[in-house]
Design a protein around this motif. Structure first.
Motif, PDB file in Angstrom:
ATOM      1  N   VAL A  46       0.855  -1.192   0.000  1.00  0.00           N
ATOM      2  CA  VAL A  46       0.000   0.000   0.000  1.00  0.00           C
ATOM      3  C   VAL A  46       0.888   1.239   0.000  1.00  0.00           C
ATOM      4  CG1 VAL A  46      -0.230  -0.037   2.532  1.00  0.00           C
ATOM      5  CG2 VAL A  46      -1.912   1.181   1.153  1.00  0.00           C
ATOM      6  N   SER A  47       0.525   2.230  -0.816  1.00  0.00           N
ATOM      7  CA  SER A  47       1.243   3.499  -0.854  1.00  0.00           C
ATOM      8  C   SER A  47       0.529   4.492   0.050  1.00  0.00           C
ATOM      9  CB  SER A  47       1.288   4.038  -2.288  1.00  0.00           C
ATOM     10  OG  SER A  47       2.038   3.169  -3.112  1.00  0.00           O
ATOM     11  N   VAL A  48       1.331   5.217   0.838  1.00  0.00           N
ATOM     12  CA  VAL A  48       0.789   6.182   1.792  1.00  0.00           C
ATOM     13  C   VAL A  48       1.583   7.480   1.738  1.00  0.00           C
ATOM     14  CG1 VAL A  48      -0.109   4.449   3.397  1.00  0.00           C
ATOM     15  CG2 VAL A  48       2.217   5.292   3.681  1.00  0.00           C
ATOM     16  N   LYS A  49       0.953   8.549   2.150  1.00  0.00           N
ATOM     17  CA  LYS A  49       1.581   9.867   2.189  1.00  0.00           C
ATOM     18  C   LYS A  49       2.306  10.034   3.520  1.00  0.00           C
ATOM     19  CE  LYS A  49       0.387  14.709   1.386  1.00  0.00           C
ATOM     20  NZ  LYS A  49       1.318  14.895   0.280  1.00  0.00           N
ATOM     21  N   THR A  50       3.488  10.648   3.477  1.00  0.00           N
ATOM     22  CA  THR A  50       4.216  11.013   4.690  1.00  0.00           C
ATOM     23  C   THR A  50       4.211  12.542   4.790  1.00  0.00           C
ATOM     24  OG1 THR A  50       6.379  11.128   3.601  1.00  0.00           O
ATOM     25  CG2 THR A  50       5.704   8.971   4.473  1.00  0.00           C
ATOM     26  N   PRO A  51       4.618  13.096   5.924  1.00  0.00           N
ATOM     27  CA  PRO A  51       4.569  14.556   6.063  1.00  0.00           C
ATOM     28  C   PRO A  51       5.404  15.313   5.021  1.00  0.00           C
ATOM     29  CG  PRO A  51       4.839  13.539   8.210  1.00  0.00           C
ATOM     30  CD  PRO A  51       4.970  12.447   7.183  1.00  0.00           C
ATOM     31  N   ASP A  52       6.510  14.714   4.584  1.00  0.00           N
ATOM     32  CA  ASP A  52       7.382  15.381   3.621  1.00  0.00           C
ATOM     33  C   ASP A  52       8.335  14.366   2.997  1.00  0.00           C
ATOM     34  OD1 ASP A  52       9.520  15.004   5.584  1.00  0.00           O
ATOM     35  OD2 ASP A  52       8.697  16.762   6.599  1.00  0.00           O
ATOM     36  N   ALA A  53       9.093  14.833   2.010  1.00  0.00           N
ATOM     37  CA  ALA A  53      10.024  13.948   1.304  1.00  0.00           C
ATOM     38  C   ALA A  53      11.121  13.422   2.231  1.00  0.00           C
ATOM     39  CB  ALA A  53      10.636  14.678   0.118  1.00  0.00           C
ATOM     40  N   GLU A  54      11.522  14.217   3.219  1.00  0.00           N
ATOM     41  CA  GLU A  54      12.563  13.786   4.153  1.00  0.00           C
ATOM     42  C   GLU A  54      12.078  12.612   5.009  1.00  0.00           C
ATOM     43  OE1 GLU A  54      11.609  17.019   3.736  1.00  0.00           O
ATOM     44  OE2 GLU A  54      13.392  17.663   2.618  1.00  0.00           O
ATOM     45  N   THR A  55      10.834  12.687   5.447  1.00  0.00           N
ATOM     46  CA  THR A  55      10.272  11.579   6.228  1.00  0.00           C
ATOM     47  C   THR A  55      10.155  10.329   5.367  1.00  0.00           C
ATOM     48  OG1 THR A  55       9.028  13.142   7.595  1.00  0.00           O
ATOM     49  CG2 THR A  55       8.318  10.839   7.650  1.00  0.00           C
ATOM     50  N   ALA A  56       9.736  10.513   4.129  1.00  0.00           N
ATOM     51  CA  ALA A  56       9.642   9.370   3.214  1.00  0.00           C
ATOM     52  C   ALA A  56      11.009   8.719   3.049  1.00  0.00           C
ATOM     53  CB  ALA A  56       9.091   9.818   1.869  1.00  0.00           C
ATOM     54  N   GLN A  57      12.047   9.537   2.889  1.00  0.00           N
ATOM     55  CA  GLN A  57      13.395   8.988   2.728  1.00  0.00           C
ATOM     56  C   GLN A  57      13.832   8.253   3.992  1.00  0.00           C
ATOM     57  OE1 GLN A  57      15.092   9.057  -0.304  1.00  0.00           O
ATOM     58  NE2 GLN A  57      16.207   7.482   0.809  1.00  0.00           N
ATOM     59  N   MET A  58      13.463   8.771   5.154  1.00  0.00           N
ATOM     60  CA  MET A  58      13.787   8.101   6.416  1.00  0.00           C
ATOM     61  C   MET A  58      13.131   6.718   6.470  1.00  0.00           C
ATOM     62  SD  MET A  58      12.751   9.186  10.287  1.00  0.00           S
ATOM     63  CE  MET A  58      11.071   8.676  10.004  1.00  0.00           C
ATOM     64  N   VAL A  59      11.868   6.635   6.056  1.00  0.00           N
ATOM     65  CA  VAL A  59      11.154   5.353   6.043  1.00  0.00           C
ATOM     66  C   VAL A  59      11.841   4.388   5.072  1.00  0.00           C
ATOM     67  CG1 VAL A  59       8.965   4.238   5.419  1.00  0.00           C
ATOM     68  CG2 VAL A  59       8.951   6.364   6.729  1.00  0.00           C
ATOM     69  N   ILE A  60      12.252   4.896   3.935  1.00  0.00           N
ATOM     70  CA  ILE A  60      12.942   4.076   2.935  1.00  0.00           C
ATOM     71  C   ILE A  60      14.295   3.622   3.475  1.00  0.00           C
ATOM     72  CG2 ILE A  60      14.032   4.136   0.659  1.00  0.00           C
ATOM     73  CD1 ILE A  60      11.695   6.124  -0.129  1.00  0.00           C
ATOM     74  N   ASP A  61      15.069   4.550   4.049  1.00  0.00           N
ATOM     75  CA  ASP A  61      16.393   4.214   4.586  1.00  0.00           C
ATOM     76  C   ASP A  61      16.312   3.201   5.722  1.00  0.00           C
ATOM     77  OD1 ASP A  61      17.504   5.958   2.769  1.00  0.00           O
ATOM     78  OD2 ASP A  61      17.871   7.570   4.242  1.00  0.00           O
ATOM     79  N   ALA A  62      15.214   3.246   6.482  1.00  0.00           N
ATOM     80  CA  ALA A  62      15.026   2.297   7.586  1.00  0.00           C
ATOM     81  C   ALA A  62      14.617   0.912   7.083  1.00  0.00           C
ATOM     82  CB  ALA A  62      13.989   2.833   8.569  1.00  0.00           C
TER      83      ALA A  62
END
Length: 114
Positions: A46-62
């Motif tokens: 499922v694709s979801v929205k995060t607060p910003d691109a930085e948060t999305a990158q954090m989720v990806i990096d984790a």
């Protein structure tokens, strides 16, 4: 987890509605006409929205998710194999972000958030 699990979570959100805007079995969850979660036809997450691109990158990096194909950089795709609590949290955050972005007039017409 699967599409049914995500749908069960999303239908709990006040005012949330499921649609298939592109046909072919996409599951797009919306609030006030704006999407907060999308399950593609590949049926692998499922694709979801995060607060910003930085948060999305954090989720990806984790290692929790990957960049959501076809979406802005602030969106991530979580696999159905993700931790159930993480999945619920990310769906809730996405819903809250999109709901808060609606006009005050539209927000006033929605059922209250419990």
């Amino acid at each position: 987890m699967d599409r049914d699990y995500v749908n069960a979570i999303c239908k709990e959100f006040p005012g949330a509605a499921l649609s298939d805007p592109w046909g072919g079995g996409h599951g797009a969850w919306k609030i006030g006409g704006k999407m907060f979660a999308c399950i593609g036809t590949a049926n692998d997450g499922v694709s979801v929205k995060t607060p910003d691109a930085e948060t999305a990158q954090m989720v990806i990096d984790a290692g929790v998710g990957v960049k959501a194909p076809y979406f802005h950089r602030s969106w991530v795709r979580l696999p159905f194999e993700a931790d159930p609590e993480e999945l619920r949290h990310r769906l809730t955050v996405s819903y809250d972000i999109v709901r808060a972005s609606l006009t005050k007039k539209l927000q006033a017409t929605l059922p209250p958030r419990s």
